[in-house]
Design a protein around this motif. Structure first.
Motif, PDB file in Angstrom:
ATOM      1  N   LEU A 221       1.032  17.449  11.341  1.00  0.00           N
ATOM      2  CA  LEU A 221       1.625  16.680   9.960  1.00  0.00           C
ATOM      3  C   LEU A 221       0.913  17.497   9.287  1.00  0.00           C
ATOM      4  O   LEU A 221      -0.192  17.460   8.817  1.00  0.00           O
ATOM      5  CB  LEU A 221       1.071  14.938   9.936  1.00  0.00           C
ATOM      6  CG  LEU A 221       2.192  15.100  11.320  1.00  0.00           C
ATOM      7  CD1 LEU A 221       1.534  13.534  10.923  1.00  0.00           C
ATOM      8  CD2 LEU A 221       3.339  14.902  11.163  1.00  0.00           C
ATOM      9  N   ALA A 222       1.113  17.695   7.724  1.00  0.00           N
ATOM     10  CA  ALA A 222       1.513  18.001   6.588  1.00  0.00           C
ATOM     11  C   ALA A 222       0.899  17.348   5.003  1.00  0.00           C
ATOM     12  O   ALA A 222       0.614  17.627   4.378  1.00  0.00           O
ATOM     13  CB  ALA A 222       1.787  18.998   6.119  1.00  0.00           C
ATOM     14  N   ALA A 223       1.161  16.097   5.282  1.00  0.00           N
ATOM     15  CA  ALA A 223       0.786  14.712   4.899  1.00  0.00           C
ATOM     16  C   ALA A 223      -1.264  15.139   4.221  1.00  0.00           C
ATOM     17  O   ALA A 223      -1.657  15.314   4.381  1.00  0.00           O
ATOM     18  CB  ALA A 223       0.836  13.457   5.574  1.00  0.00           C
ATOM     19  N   GLY A 224      -0.865  14.728   3.036  1.00  0.00           N
ATOM     20  CA  GLY A 224      -2.080  13.807   2.392  1.00  0.00           C
ATOM     21  C   GLY A 224      -3.034  13.109   2.964  1.00  0.00           C
ATOM     22  O   GLY A 224      -4.376  13.171   2.556  1.00  0.00           O
ATOM     23  N   ALA A 225      -2.597  11.774   3.285  1.00  0.00           N
ATOM     24  CA  ALA A 225      -3.790  11.399   4.539  1.00  0.00           C
ATOM     25  C   ALA A 225      -2.303  10.675   5.384  1.00  0.00           C
ATOM     26  O   ALA A 225      -1.617  10.043   5.327  1.00  0.00           O
ATOM     27  CB  ALA A 225      -4.482  10.450   3.717  1.00  0.00           C
TER      28      ALA A 225
END
Length: 313
Positions: free
Chosen positions: A36-40
């Motif tokens: 995943l490329a999510a920030g957190a």
């Protein structure tokens, strides 16, 4: 909110049930580890709640907030709600009778029996168990505890939202699995649009998804691998207007995505969850929900009443 599912009411209910429920932990994960490329990325481990699911919150909200007759309580359930009602009743010294359909998993039946409740198994789906429970309650003088469509249920489940906000105040998005909608209804009422609450359902049981499309609760298929927890005929009438206002989006996940999420959670985290408990995480893994690169995402892992891992080997 005209039905009384307000932040103040949720906070008052949380204080009422606090001595009887666990404050379940959250766990920070590396999004890249899951592709995943999510920030957190965080998960809230609500499956560690008493009776193995979030349902204990609503069960205690009923039994502590309402007058319970000497005949005790009755509930219909796919399994988790029944286990929660049986647990709460046992802790409070109340008799309980639980009605479940034949689709209920053996793990959930064992839990209900272990808590000392009288168990009645019959019918193919939750709606059949509900009808049987209502027929019994009409003459038995018991307090009925609805799995998802009653004010106390939503208020109790809403305490998950309150707790999550205290633990993860910076979260942008919370993914929540949906069956009858008591959990997401309470959570969405708590956040009131301040956090993006995303509904996740099995493609074989798109109950809220179809209701949002139709503009009202409608019948939906009730099948799939999570049928014992996420497959009522319709979502609740109390939660639906909340969902219309405060659920940001509804996504569907295939059965194979749910089982893949179960396996990955076990492989990477040594966490055992049931299919319904893995559904929200499956939305991320399958791409049904794709976070922005800077998005701070939390996923609710809501139930673990399963015998999926054989510890005898």
């Amino acid at each position: 909110m005209e039905i009384g599912i307000t932040r103040d009411a949720i906070a008052a209910t949380e204080r009422l049930i606090r001595p009887h429920v666990r404050r379940t932990p959250t766990l920070a994960l590396d999004p890249a580890e899951f592709g995943l490329a999510a920030g957190a990325l965080h998960v809230k481990l609500e499956f560690l709640q008493h009776s193995g699911s979030f349902k204990a919150r609503g069960a205690f909200a009923h039994m502590l907030g309402r007058a319970v007759p000497s005949a005790g309580v009755a509930a219909a359930s796919g399994g988790n709600h029944g286990a929660a009602v049986a647990y709460a009743a046992s802790r409070l010294g109340l008799p309980a009778r639980i009605f479940v359909p034949t689709v209920a998993s053996p793990a959930k039946l064992e839990r209900i029996r272990a808590y000392g409740a009288e168990l009645v198994v019959g019918g193919d789906r939750y709606a059949d168990a509900l009808a049987a429970m209502e027929a019994f309650a009409a003459t038995a003088g018991v307090l009925t505890v609805h799995a998802y469509d009653e004010r106390e249920t939503l208020l109790g489940q809403g305490s998950v939202g309150l707790e999550t906000e205290e633990q993860l105040p910076e979260v942008d998005t919370l993914l929540v699995a949906v069956g009858g909608g008591g959990l997401i209804g309470g959570i969405a009422a708590w956040f009131g649009g301040r956090v993006s609450v995303v509904a996740v359902e099995p493609a074989e049981a798109p109950t809220l998804h179809r209701a949002l499309q139709a503009g009202r609760p409608v019948d939906a298929p009730a099948g799939g691998v999570a049928a014992d927890s996420l497959a009522p005929r319709q979502v609740g009438g109390l939660m639906f207007p909340i969902a219309q206002r405060h659920v940001a989006r509804s996504v569907l996940v295939a059965d194979d995505a749910i089982t893949a999420a179960q396996r990955l959670l076990w492989d990477r985290l040594r966490v055992v969850v049931e299919p319904g408990g893995a559904a929200a995480f499956a939305a991320l893994l399958s791409g049904a929900y794709r976070p922005r690169p800077d998005e701070r995402v939390a996923v609710l892992l809501c139930g673990a009443n399963t015998t999926a891992v054989d510890f005898g080997r």
